[in-house]
Design an enzyme around this catalytic site. Structure first.
Site, PDB file in Angstrom:
ATOM      1  N   SER A  20      29.238  55.606  33.272  1.00 33.43           N
ATOM      2  CA  SER A  20      29.727  56.983  33.615  1.00 33.43           C
ATOM      3  C   SER A  20      31.415  57.216  33.730  1.00 33.43           C
ATOM      4  O   SER A  20      31.801  58.058  33.548  1.00 33.43           O
ATOM      5  CB  SER A  20      28.850  57.565  34.857  1.00 33.43           C
ATOM      6  OG  SER A  20      29.098  57.037  35.985  1.00 33.43           O
ATOM      7  N   ASN A  21      31.864  56.195  34.576  1.00 31.75           N
ATOM      8  CA  ASN A  21      33.325  56.236  34.585  1.00 31.75           C
ATOM      9  C   ASN A  21      34.068  56.116  33.158  1.00 31.75           C
ATOM     10  O   ASN A  21      34.975  56.674  32.809  1.00 31.75           O
ATOM     11  CB  ASN A  21      33.711  55.240  35.523  1.00 31.75           C
ATOM     12  CG  ASN A  21      33.777  55.749  36.941  1.00 31.75           C
ATOM     13  OD1 ASN A  21      34.535  56.828  37.420  1.00 31.75           O
ATOM     14  ND2 ASN A  21      32.924  55.259  37.778  1.00 31.75           N
ATOM     15  N   ARG A  72      33.119  30.238  35.914  1.00 31.01           N
ATOM     16  CA  ARG A  72      33.908  31.495  35.697  1.00 31.01           C
ATOM     17  C   ARG A  72      35.091  31.114  35.117  1.00 31.01           C
ATOM     18  O   ARG A  72      35.477  32.212  34.420  1.00 31.01           O
ATOM     19  CB  ARG A  72      34.217  31.740  37.256  1.00 31.01           C
ATOM     20  CG  ARG A  72      33.289  32.450  38.051  1.00 31.01           C
ATOM     21  CD  ARG A  72      33.753  32.949  39.214  1.00 31.01           C
ATOM     22  NE  ARG A  72      32.535  33.401  40.203  1.00 31.01           N
ATOM     23  CZ  ARG A  72      32.013  34.242  39.880  1.00 31.01           C
ATOM     24  NH1 ARG A  72      32.287  35.137  39.131  1.00 31.01           N
ATOM     25  NH2 ARG A  72      30.645  34.585  40.785  1.00 31.01           N
ATOM     26  N   ARG A  98      32.044  41.521  37.957  1.00 34.84           N
ATOM     27  CA  ARG A  98      32.291  40.191  38.179  1.00 34.84           C
ATOM     28  C   ARG A  98      33.434  39.682  39.168  1.00 34.84           C
ATOM     29  O   ARG A  98      34.303  40.604  39.412  1.00 34.84           O
ATOM     30  CB  ARG A  98      32.814  39.663  36.783  1.00 34.84           C
ATOM     31  CG  ARG A  98      31.838  39.747  35.565  1.00 34.84           C
ATOM     32  CD  ARG A  98      30.677  38.732  35.633  1.00 34.84           C
ATOM     33  NE  ARG A  98      31.538  37.448  35.424  1.00 34.84           N
ATOM     34  CZ  ARG A  98      30.851  36.302  35.813  1.00 34.84           C
ATOM     35  NH1 ARG A  98      29.654  36.134  35.858  1.00 34.84           N
ATOM     36  NH2 ARG A  98      31.334  35.233  35.683  1.00 34.84           N
ATOM     37  N   ILE A  99      33.306  38.877  39.665  1.00 31.73           N
ATOM     38  CA  ILE A  99      34.418  38.204  40.531  1.00 31.73           C
ATOM     39  C   ILE A  99      35.212  37.436  39.656  1.00 31.73           C
ATOM     40  O   ILE A  99      35.005  36.692  38.875  1.00 31.73           O
ATOM     41  CB  ILE A  99      33.993  37.069  41.637  1.00 31.73           C
ATOM     42  CG1 ILE A  99      33.091  38.146  42.802  1.00 31.73           C
ATOM     43  CG2 ILE A  99      35.237  36.524  42.265  1.00 31.73           C
ATOM     44  CD1 ILE A  99      32.582  37.371  43.843  1.00 31.73           C
ATOM     45  N   LEU A 100      36.633  37.770  39.678  1.00 32.81           N
ATOM     46  CA  LEU A 100      37.631  37.266  38.732  1.00 32.81           C
ATOM     47  C   LEU A 100      38.134  36.180  39.427  1.00 32.81           C
ATOM     48  O   LEU A 100      38.735  35.958  40.325  1.00 32.81           O
ATOM     49  CB  LEU A 100      38.347  38.459  38.308  1.00 32.81           C
ATOM     50  CG  LEU A 100      37.939  39.741  37.777  1.00 32.81           C
ATOM     51  CD1 LEU A 100      38.942  40.906  37.845  1.00 32.81           C
ATOM     52  CD2 LEU A 100      37.440  39.356  36.514  1.00 32.81           C
ATOM     53  N   ASN A 114      41.178  48.997  39.238  1.00 28.59           N
ATOM     54  CA  ASN A 114      39.675  48.994  39.574  1.00 28.59           C
ATOM     55  C   ASN A 114      39.280  50.386  40.181  1.00 28.59           C
ATOM     56  O   ASN A 114      40.025  50.733  40.930  1.00 28.59           O
ATOM     57  CB  ASN A 114      39.270  47.746  40.310  1.00 28.59           C
ATOM     58  CG  ASN A 114      37.860  47.800  40.375  1.00 28.59           C
ATOM     59  OD1 ASN A 114      37.111  47.924  39.685  1.00 28.59           O
ATOM     60  ND2 ASN A 114      37.269  47.222  41.606  1.00 28.59           N
ATOM     61  N   HIS A 116      36.403  51.477  43.151  1.00 24.98           N
ATOM     62  CA  HIS A 116      35.535  50.947  43.875  1.00 24.98           C
ATOM     63  C   HIS A 116      34.876  52.274  44.926  1.00 24.98           C
ATOM     64  O   HIS A 116      35.788  52.940  45.430  1.00 24.98           O
ATOM     65  CB  HIS A 116      36.187  49.999  44.915  1.00 24.98           C
ATOM     66  CG  HIS A 116      35.145  49.094  45.927  1.00 24.98           C
ATOM     67  ND1 HIS A 116      34.528  48.499  45.411  1.00 24.98           N
ATOM     68  CD2 HIS A 116      35.047  49.663  47.146  1.00 24.98           C
ATOM     69  CE1 HIS A 116      33.680  48.032  46.594  1.00 24.98           C
ATOM     70  NE2 HIS A 116      33.735  48.796  47.589  1.00 24.98           N
ATOM     71  N   SER A 143      38.008  54.629  46.014  1.00 25.79           N
ATOM     72  CA  SER A 143      39.331  54.043  45.754  1.00 25.79           C
ATOM     73  C   SER A 143      39.609  53.589  44.674  1.00 25.79           C
ATOM     74  O   SER A 143      38.725  52.736  43.987  1.00 25.79           O
ATOM     75  CB  SER A 143      39.636  53.061  46.864  1.00 25.79           C
ATOM     76  OG  SER A 143      39.160  53.374  48.131  1.00 25.79           O
ATOM     77  N   THR A 148      44.008  42.463  42.368  1.00 26.26           N
ATOM     78  CA  THR A 148      44.588  41.237  42.951  1.00 26.26           C
ATOM     79  C   THR A 148      43.672  40.407  43.100  1.00 26.26           C
ATOM     80  O   THR A 148      42.369  40.364  43.150  1.00 26.26           O
ATOM     81  CB  THR A 148      45.401  41.541  44.304  1.00 26.26           C
ATOM     82  OG1 THR A 148      44.539  41.890  45.402  1.00 26.26           O
ATOM     83  CG2 THR A 148      46.513  42.398  44.293  1.00 26.26           C
ATOM     84  N   ASP A 152      38.451  43.720  45.554  1.00 26.07           N
ATOM     85  CA  ASP A 152      38.469  44.983  46.152  1.00 26.07           C
ATOM     86  C   ASP A 152      39.466  45.203  47.274  1.00 26.07           C
ATOM     87  O   ASP A 152      39.418  45.904  48.097  1.00 26.07           O
ATOM     88  CB  ASP A 152      37.026  45.407  46.943  1.00 26.07           C
ATOM     89  CG  ASP A 152      35.875  45.266  45.733  1.00 26.07           C
ATOM     90  OD1 ASP A 152      36.034  45.708  44.561  1.00 26.07           O
ATOM     91  OD2 ASP A 152      34.865  45.030  46.223  1.00 26.07           O
ATOM     92  N   GLN A 180      33.466  62.545  42.331  1.00 23.15           N
ATOM     93  CA  GLN A 180      34.764  62.356  42.669  1.00 23.15           C
ATOM     94  C   GLN A 180      35.600  61.195  41.725  1.00 23.15           C
ATOM     95  O   GLN A 180      36.582  61.329  41.021  1.00 23.15           O
ATOM     96  CB  GLN A 180      35.089  62.158  44.184  1.00 23.15           C
ATOM     97  CG  GLN A 180      34.564  63.171  45.056  1.00 23.15           C
ATOM     98  CD  GLN A 180      35.337  64.247  44.700  1.00 23.15           C
ATOM     99  OE1 GLN A 180      36.552  64.641  44.880  1.00 23.15           O
ATOM    100  NE2 GLN A 180      34.539  65.638  44.543  1.00 23.15           N
TER     101      GLN A 180
HETATM  102  C1  GRF Z   1      30.958  52.906  40.112  1.00 26.20           C
HETATM  103  O1  GRF Z   1      30.421  53.374  41.265  1.00 26.20           O
HETATM  104  C2  GRF Z   1      32.371  52.122  40.584  1.00 26.20           C
HETATM  105  O2  GRF Z   1      33.143  52.877  41.467  1.00 26.20           O
HETATM  106  C3  GRF Z   1      31.874  50.695  40.627  1.00 26.20           C
HETATM  107  O3  GRF Z   1      30.637  50.591  40.064  1.00 26.20           O
HETATM  108  C4  GRF Z   1      30.187  51.891  39.684  1.00 26.20           C
HETATM  109  C5  GRF Z   1      30.150  51.935  38.193  1.00 26.20           C
HETATM  110  O4  GRF Z   1      29.346  53.234  37.579  1.00 26.20           O
HETATM  111  N1  GRF Z   1      32.908  50.044  40.744  1.00 26.20           N
HETATM  112  P1  GRF Z   1      29.464  53.502  36.065  1.00 26.20           P
HETATM  113  O5  GRF Z   1      28.973  52.295  35.233  1.00 26.20           O
HETATM  114  O6  GRF Z   1      30.871  53.796  35.796  1.00 26.20           O
HETATM  115  O7  GRF Z   1      28.619  54.663  35.837  1.00 26.20           O
END
Ligand code: GRF
Length: 226
Positions: A20-21, A72, A98-100, A114, A116, A143, A148, A152, A180
């Site tokens: 969705s983002n 990894r 993923r942990i990078l 990123n 979060h 956020s 880094t 997070d 948001q």
């Molecule tokens: C979001 O809540 C984002 O903050 C987190 O993972 C989720 C991803 O959602 N890192 P989407 O795949 O963008 O819908």
């Protein structure tokens, strides 16, 4: 705001799921409000729904399935090679679960963002909304930060706050915070594309030439609105 006077910034977006983002970034770009060229969308999961969204938008998609790699390091090497073949100026993590590895993070220092779903430094990691409810927090949020080695934990540049209601569940909070996020992430990326935002040599986020001592809040007062 129309941003046609700014040269589009080449970006690559990494996802693992819903997307969705990613869709919010696609929409703002299509509306002429985000001066980026999305060169590729890369998922570590073949089943990520976001891949369909990217395909519908006519974007190039790639899958680097982490389950096919021994560790990894080898996965991150393959991912890095794939990303770099598109020569992005910014790597956008949009639900990339993923942990990078340190080498990967170092390679993209200052050019990887990123988002979060918590008010960092509160609640890094998973299940953020339930943990915030359990801890009795009256406010939650999201956020955007530079990435880094500290998962997070990189410098936060923008936050959006959401008040907790009496009857909220983790799901209802997640839905309001996500709205948001969809506003905030394209805005932060736009500021980076407009060269207003950078990470300085000491690892601090800088906006319009000033070190950010605290994140910009998504409010009309701060000038950060959608
Ligand atoms: C979001 O809540 C984002 O903050 C987190 O993972 C989720 C991803 O959602 N890192 P989407 O795949 O963008 O819908």
């Amino acid at each position: 705001m129309n941003t046609s006077s700014v040269a589009p910034l080449p970006i690559v977006i990494l996802i693992s799921g819903r997307g969705s983002n990613l869709q919010a970034i696609i929409d703002r770009t299509a509306a002429g409000e985000l001066p980026v060229e999305i060169r590729a969308v890369i998922s570590n999961r073949p089943s990520a729904a976001g891949l369909q969204l990217a395909g519908k938008a006519g974007l190039e998609t790639r899958v680097i399935d982490h389950t096919g790699y021994a560790d990894r390091e080898t996965f991150d090497e393959a991912l890095q090679a794939c990303i770099d073949s598109y020569q992005p100026a910014l790597v956008v993590l949009a639900g990339f679960m993923r942990i990078l590895t340190p080498g990967f993070v170092e390679h993209y220092r200052g050019r990887m963002l990123n988002i979060h779903p918590s008010l960092l430094p509160d609640f890094p990691g998973l299940n953020t909304h339930q943990r915030a409810l359990d801890a009795g927090h009256r406010e939650v949020g999201a956020s955007v930060h530079f990435v880094t080695e500290d998962t997070d934990g990189g410098p936060v540049l923008m936050q959006a706050r959401v008040a907790v209601r009496e009857d909220d569940t983790a799901d209802s909070l997640a839905a309001r915070v996500l709205e948001q996020e969809h506003c905030m992430y394209p805005l932060a990326i736009r500021w980076f594309a407009e060269q207003r935002l950078r990470l300085d040599s000491t690892g601090q986020a800088v906006l319009d030439g000033e070190r950010l001592t605290e994140p910009v809040l998504l409010t009309p007062q701060s000038g950060a609105t959608c």
